[in-house]
Design an enzyme around this catalytic site. Sequence first.
Site, PDB file in Angstrom:
ATOM      1  N   SER A   1       0.822  -1.229  -0.186  1.00 19.75           N
ATOM      2  CA  SER A   1      -0.029  -0.008  -0.051  1.00 19.75           C
ATOM      3  C   SER A   1       0.866   1.383   0.173  1.00 19.75           C
ATOM      4  O   SER A   1       2.040   1.062   0.375  1.00 19.75           O
ATOM      5  CB  SER A   1      -0.961   0.018   1.466  1.00 19.75           C
ATOM      6  OG  SER A   1      -1.415   1.267   1.528  1.00 19.75           O
TER       7      SER A   1
ATOM      8  N   TYR B   1      -2.216  -0.766  10.286  1.00 17.59           N
ATOM      9  CA  TYR B   1      -2.400  -1.123   8.942  1.00 17.59           C
ATOM     10  C   TYR B   1      -1.027  -0.813   8.036  1.00 17.59           C
ATOM     11  O   TYR B   1      -0.295  -1.864   7.470  1.00 17.59           O
ATOM     12  CB  TYR B   1      -3.396  -0.469   8.262  1.00 17.59           C
ATOM     13  CG  TYR B   1      -3.842  -0.721   6.635  1.00 17.59           C
ATOM     14  CD1 TYR B   1      -4.161  -2.192   6.328  1.00 17.59           C
ATOM     15  CD2 TYR B   1      -3.133   0.220   5.899  1.00 17.59           C
ATOM     16  CE1 TYR B   1      -4.140  -2.375   4.982  1.00 17.59           C
ATOM     17  CE2 TYR B   1      -3.463   0.034   4.420  1.00 17.59           C
ATOM     18  CZ  TYR B   1      -3.975  -1.427   4.007  1.00 17.59           C
ATOM     19  OH  TYR B   1      -4.206  -1.485   2.609  1.00 17.59           O
TER      20      TYR B   1
END
Lengths: 76, 250
Positions: free
Chosen positions: B139, B153
Amino acid sequence: MKLNEFVKAFTAEFEETDESVFSPATDYKSLEEWGSLTALSIISMIDNEMDKTITGADLRACTTIEELHNLIQTKE
Amino acid sequence: MYNPFSLEGKTILVTGASSGIGRGTAIECSKMGAKVVLTARNVERLNETLKLMEGEGHVILDGNLTVEAELNSILERMPALNGVVHCAGVSQIKLVKFLDKGFIQGVFDVNVFAPLTLNTALLKKKKIKKNSSIVFISSISGVYASQVGEAGYGATKAALVGYAKSAAIELAVQGTRVNCIHPGVVETPLLNVSNGTFSEEDLENLKKKYPLKRFGQPVDVARCVVYLLSDASSWMTGSNLLLDGGFTLS
């Protein structure tokens, strides 16, 4: 969690705002310190302390701390 | 026709194939001629993915990769692979001061421990052929950028980068390549989950921060995956492919 305990826990998530400002009738979104960070703090506090999941939309839908407390009671 | 991006003759494992980037990847790989092995927990939604795919010979192996017994059962039925795409993941927003051990464990279980232990098992069982390609969906969050509530995350997505670099060196002996893709916000069900936290207005404001004026679609990521799986990228390993509509430029 009872309403007075909830107000206390709610208050604890704020760093700048004076404790005396908080009551069941407080319009929390009008507080200067209110923003995305405090909103997420409240969501996380409710998740951790009350094991209930609320959303940003729930926070936007309520005006006072008491209203929010009432809404939480309706959550699974 | 000349096509160095073709996946003809390749068997590709896609985790998290029941929705979002995983589903988009499975579909796109099938269109490029690959035989696809689809895993995820939800067999119904895997079947929905399968219906959207082209070609023959695709296999559904449903199960929870974080549960050892289910992982073993999946491995027993696994064919030999030319590529693995780790798409399975969760995104949960939580502020740093609320990151308790249970939360951290939960997000690392799915985003880090599951794909890493799956790789270990596939390698031990010699399911990954020579000259294969392993792709991680990381990401922009973690290594490139972050937002409020993304510490947990982002930590998992950064962990994949560290792993991929070392794996790329070790597996180069077999000609196998390991790369990461770093997408910005992609319109997937994962985003809808966080929709409760962020209003439509928040999302619209975020979208304006993307120079290309839109969020990504699963197919945008899938086409990068196709490139990394294909022989077109055969000299590329240990790399991080940024795919964010220009978000991190400003």
